[in-house]
Enzyme design. Structure first.
Site: not given
Ligand code: 13P
Length: 252
Positions: A10-12, A96, A98, A168, A174, A214, A236
Site C-alpha cells: 500500500n503505497w499510500k 483502511h 487512515e 491492521e 507506521g 510495520s 512503508g
Molecule cells: P506500515 O507497513 O508502514 O506500518 O503500514 C501498514 C499499512 O497501513 C498498510 O496498509
C-alpha cells in the site's frame, strides 16, 4: 485448506506517476520468477493507469487504495468503482484505518464501497483494526467483529469469494511496533471463526486473512509462520522495490 499467500504494498500518498512506474517496473522484474505468491501494489489513484501499463503481462497485480460508492455525478474529487476498474485495478483496499481516522469513513460507507467494488468485479481487501485505546479497554474483538459484520452486511457467499481480510492494528501502522505473535495468532483465528459463523466454513477456509502493521524484511518470516496468517499488507517497506522483494521472498 491451502491458501495462496497474498503480499500487497500500500503505497499510500507517496510517489508521482513517474516514480510509481519506476518502482513498479523494478518490482515486476524482481518478481518475474514468483509463482506461489500473489503480489499486489496499490499506488495512488492518479498513477493507476500508468502503473497498469508498466506491469501489464507481469506477475504483479494492481490495486487501488480507495473509491467512492456512488456510480457517477457531482462528487467533486472522488473516483468511482468503474473508473478504478477501467484504469486497470483488480483489487481495492476498503476501510483502511487512515481512511477511517482522517476521512471519517464509517462501517456503513465501507459496506457501500464494497458493494460498488463488487458491482464492477473489483476484489475487495477489507481493512480492519483496533486502536491502542480500544485494545487497552479490551474491546479489540468487539471492534473487529463490528467492522467485519457491518462492512460485509448483506453480501452473499458468491460475492465474497474473492474477499481478502486485512488485520491492521492501528497502533502497529507506521510505528515500527508489530503486534506480538500470540496477539496476531489469536486475532486471525478469531476472524476465521467469525467468517465461519457469519457466512460458512467454506468461505472462512478460503478467505485470505493478511496482517499489516510495520511488516519488514526482518520480521516477515515470523509473521508468515503464524497459523491463519495468509499474507501481509505492507506500507512503508513496500515503497522500495529492493526492500519489498525481500518481504515477498520471505521464504528465501
Ligand atoms: P506500515 O507497513 O508502514 O506500518 O503500514 C501498514 C499499512 O497501513 C498498510 O496498509
Amino acid at each position: 485448506m491451502k491458501r495462496q499467500p497474498f503480499i500487497a504494498g500500500n503505497w499510500k500518498m507517496n510517489k508521482t506517476g513517474q516514480q510509481a512506474v519506476e518502482t513498479a517496473t523494478q518490482l515486476a522484474r524482481l518478481c518475474s520468477d514468483i509463482k506461489d505468491i500473489e503480489v499486489m501494489i496499490a499506488p495512488a489513484n492518479l498513477s493507476l493507469a500508468l502503473v497498469a501499463q508498466a506491469i501489464q503481462g507481469t506477475t504483479v497485480k494492481l490495486g487501488a487504495q480507495n473509491l467512492y460508492f456512488e456510480q457517477q455525478g457531482a462528487f467533486t474529487g472522488e473516483v468511482s468503482a468503474d473508473m478504478v476498474k477501467a484504469a486497470g485495478a483488480e483489487y481495492i483496499l476498503v476501510g483502511h484505518s487512515e481512511r477511517r481516522q482522517y476521512f471519517g469513513e464509517t462501517d456503513e460507507a465501507v459496506n457501500r464501497k464494497i458493494a460498488a467494488a463488487l458491482g464492477v468485479g473489483l476484489k475487495p481487501v477489507l481493512c480492519i483494526g483496533e486502536t491502542l485505546a480500544q485494545r487497552k479497554q479490551e474491546n479489540t474483538y468487539l471492534i473487529l467483529d463490528k467492522q467485519v459484520s457491518d462492512g460485509l452486511k448483506g453480501f452473499g457467499l458468491e460475492e465474497l469469494s474473492n474477499l481478502v481480510l486485512a488485520y491492521e492494528p492501528v497502533w502497529a501502522i507506521g510505528t515500527g511496533q508489530t503486534a506480538g505473535i500470540e496477539q496476531v495468532e489469536a486475532v486471525h483465528q478469531h476472524l476465521r471463526s467469525l467468517l465461519e459463523s457469519l457466512f460458512s466454513k467454506d468461505l472462512a477456509d478460503r478467505t485470505r486473512i493478511v496482517y499489516g502493521g510495520s511488516v519488514k524484511p526482518e520480521n516477515v518470516k515470523k509473521i508468515m509462520a503464524i497459523e491463519d496468517v495468509d499474507g501481509a499488507l505492507v506500507g512503508g517497506a513496500s515503497l522500495d522495490a529492493d526492500k519489498f522483494i525481500n518481504i515477498i521472498k520471505y521464504n528465501g
